[in-house]
Design an enzyme around this catalytic site. Structure first.
Site, mmCIF file in Angstrom:
data_model
loop_
_atom_site.group_PDB
_atom_site.id
_atom_site.type_symbol
_atom_site.label_atom_id
_atom_site.label_comp_id
_atom_site.label_asym_id
_atom_site.label_seq_id
_atom_site.Cartn_x
_atom_site.Cartn_y
_atom_site.Cartn_z
ATOM 1 N N HIS A 159 0.911 -0.987 -0.069
ATOM 2 C CA HIS A 159 0.238 -0.013 0.290
ATOM 3 C C HIS A 159 0.960 1.397 -0.137
ATOM 4 O O HIS A 159 0.353 2.473 0.280
ATOM 5 C CB HIS A 159 -0.971 0.114 1.235
ATOM 6 C CG HIS A 159 -1.717 -1.204 1.337
ATOM 7 N ND1 HIS A 159 -2.732 -1.610 0.885
ATOM 8 C CD2 HIS A 159 -1.446 -2.415 2.406
ATOM 9 C CE1 HIS A 159 -3.162 -2.693 1.204
ATOM 10 N NE2 HIS A 159 -2.251 -3.314 2.108
ATOM 11 N N SER A 289 17.744 19.737 -14.998
ATOM 12 C CA SER A 289 16.609 20.967 -15.082
ATOM 13 C C SER A 289 17.344 22.204 -15.666
ATOM 14 O O SER A 289 18.387 22.316 -15.344
ATOM 15 C CB SER A 289 15.906 21.054 -13.719
ATOM 16 O OG SER A 289 15.436 22.375 -13.742
#
Length: 482
Positions: A159, A289
């Protein structure tokens, strides 16, 4: 620009799968030269088979066809197609211009789908072979990484919440096993792929039966001879004008299966990169970036997710095509198949190149992995502590409740206050656990079960047979172009 001006590649849309992503091998396989050379291969196979079965086709005619099998006059074919609006007949005429003696017997008794469908199954067969080799190479690289880190404990997740520890190698085996199952499916598709061969306009072989004067046996022999000449030992049992479009749907199911596996793995890698545990390789001068120089974005994994999502979206097109082939066939399959089948192969090829590149250069940070695991390990130890307390005479349900209460308090301390996990200290000070010896140091390997041994068994039972099967195959390019 006037309508008569030539269109430059710089001014029109170019397919990024060719420009940026797919390998040279796969892009060439689906290129026009390969396709139209395959068409000529089929015309030669048909003429040879018809001659062998007694039709009046001369050796000189066959030799002329063979002479120009790879010497394409695509500009001539393009002009014929502009006039005829029919691609196969345009190439029949262009081939006939080069082979005037053989022109009368080119395409003898055949329909367009004899050329297009048989060419497609040849290209699909070869493309599946490339994909199988790329899968095998990727599986091999991932297997080597799994062995290297077979016993490196790391935090497991269910999960996306911390769960029982596993190892880095075992997690890699989960990724790899999906690809092993995909390879089995690709091999099955290869083994069951058939030639359409000489089936006729509606699949009845009527034109060939007429050519051979009603001799059914010769028509059956023609079908087998053509199939064998193009490398198949079997043909589809019955067809309409085309081979069953069900085959294309099954093909895209298999390619989508690879896409699903790669997307899941690439997503896990992106999540692990966020945790600073494992990263894909990064080149010395690579920029993450344009605004933030410090960034190390998981570019390869992100591209895999983008490309495989595209392939998964293509899965529905062949299914709808197969469902809407009226009677013996309709032509609404043609334009769709020209787009879907090559592009699915190109995108999967590109994704496997990226995944093999990643698997061959994973960057692992054991200290960060150890640190992240240590923060959660006290919770994992509570089950062992509870069992020891029960063995010493404690009530299991009461002990469970004490651990639950302490866990909530610790979570508040760690998450809200940013303080260390003091779970073990709390249990040591709790009288309910006074019979337990807390002096033993926690060893992460005590919590990974048989994970290291499972890696060993998986490599031996699943990966070694694949390595042996593909050991003699020539290597494919694995360059990441952009």
């Amino acid at each position: 620009m006037s309508e008569s001006d030539p269109i430059s590649t710089e001014s029109t849309y170019q397919n990024p799968l060719i420009e940026r992503y797919a390998s040279r091998e796969m892009a060439t396989l689906w290129g026009p030269e390969r396709r139209f050379q395959t068409w000529r291969q089929l015309w030669i196979a048909l003429a040879e088979s018809e001659q062998e079965l007694g039709l009046p086709i001369s050796d000189a005619q066959l030799e002329q066809l063979r002479k120009f099998r790879t010497k394409l006059n695509l500009d001539v074919a393009k002009e014929y197609e502009r006039v005829r609006r029919h691609d196969v007949m345009a190439h029949v005429e262009a081939y006939g211009d080069q082979c005037p003696e053989a022109k009368p017997i080119i395409h003898l008794g055949a329909t367009s789908c004899f050329i297009t469908d048989n060419a497609d199954v040849i290209l699909i067969r070869d493309a599946l072979g490339l994909i199988a080799r790329r899968l095998a190479a990727t599986i091999d690289a991932m297997g080597r990484f799994a062995v290297q880190h077979r016993a490196l404990p790391c935090l497991g997740f269910t999960h996306l919440q911390p769960a029982q520890p596993t190892t880095v190698g075992k997690r890699c085996c989960l990724w790899t096993y999906d690809l092993v199952l995909d390879l089995h499916e690709i091999q099955h598709r290869l083994e069951t792929l058939c030639a359409r061969s000489a089936k006729g306009t509606t699949g009845t072989q009527a034109s060939f039966l007429q050519l051979f004067g009603g001799d059914h046996d010769k028509v059956r022999q023609l079908e087998q001879k053509v199939a064998q000449k193009i490398g198949f030992d079997k043909t589809y049992a019955v067809t309409g004008q085309t081979y069953p479009r069900k085959v294309d749907a099954q093909l895209l199911d298999a390619l989508s299966g690879i896409a699903q596996s790669l997307h899941k793995t690439a997503t896990d890698i992106r999540l692990l990169a966020n945790r600073k545990e494992i990263e894909e390789p990064i080149e010395k001068h690579q920029i993450g970036s344009s605004a933030m120089p410090y960034k190390r974005n998981p570019m390869r994994s992100e591209r895999i997710c983008a490309l495989t999502r595209f392939v998964m979206s293509l899965q529905s097109s062949p299914a709808m095509t197969a469902a809407t082939q009226w009677m013996e066939r309709t032509l609404d399959d043609s334009a769709n198949r020209r787009l879907v089948i090559p592009q699915a192969f190109l995108a999967i090829d590109a994704s496997l190149v990226l995944m093999q590149n990643i698997a061959s250069g994973f960057v692992v940070y054991p200290k960060t992995i150890e640190h992240n695991l240590a923060k959660e390990l006290p919770y994992m130890e509570t089950e062992n502590i509870m069992m020891k307390a029960v063995k010493a005479g404690g009530d299991r349900q009461e002990l469970h409740e004490r651990i639950r209460v302490h866990s909530r308090e610790v979570a508040q301390r760690v998450n809200a206050e940013g303080k260390p996990n003091d779970m073990i200290d709390r249990l040591r000070d709790d009288p309910a656990f006074s019979a337990v010896d807390f002096n033993t140091e926690i060893n992460p390997l005590d919590f990974v079960g048989r994970a290291p041994e499972q890696v060993d068994e998986f490599i031996q039972e699943q990966i070694e047979p694949i390595r042996q099967r593909y050991a003699g195959e020539s290597s494919l390019s694995v360059e990441v172009t952009v």
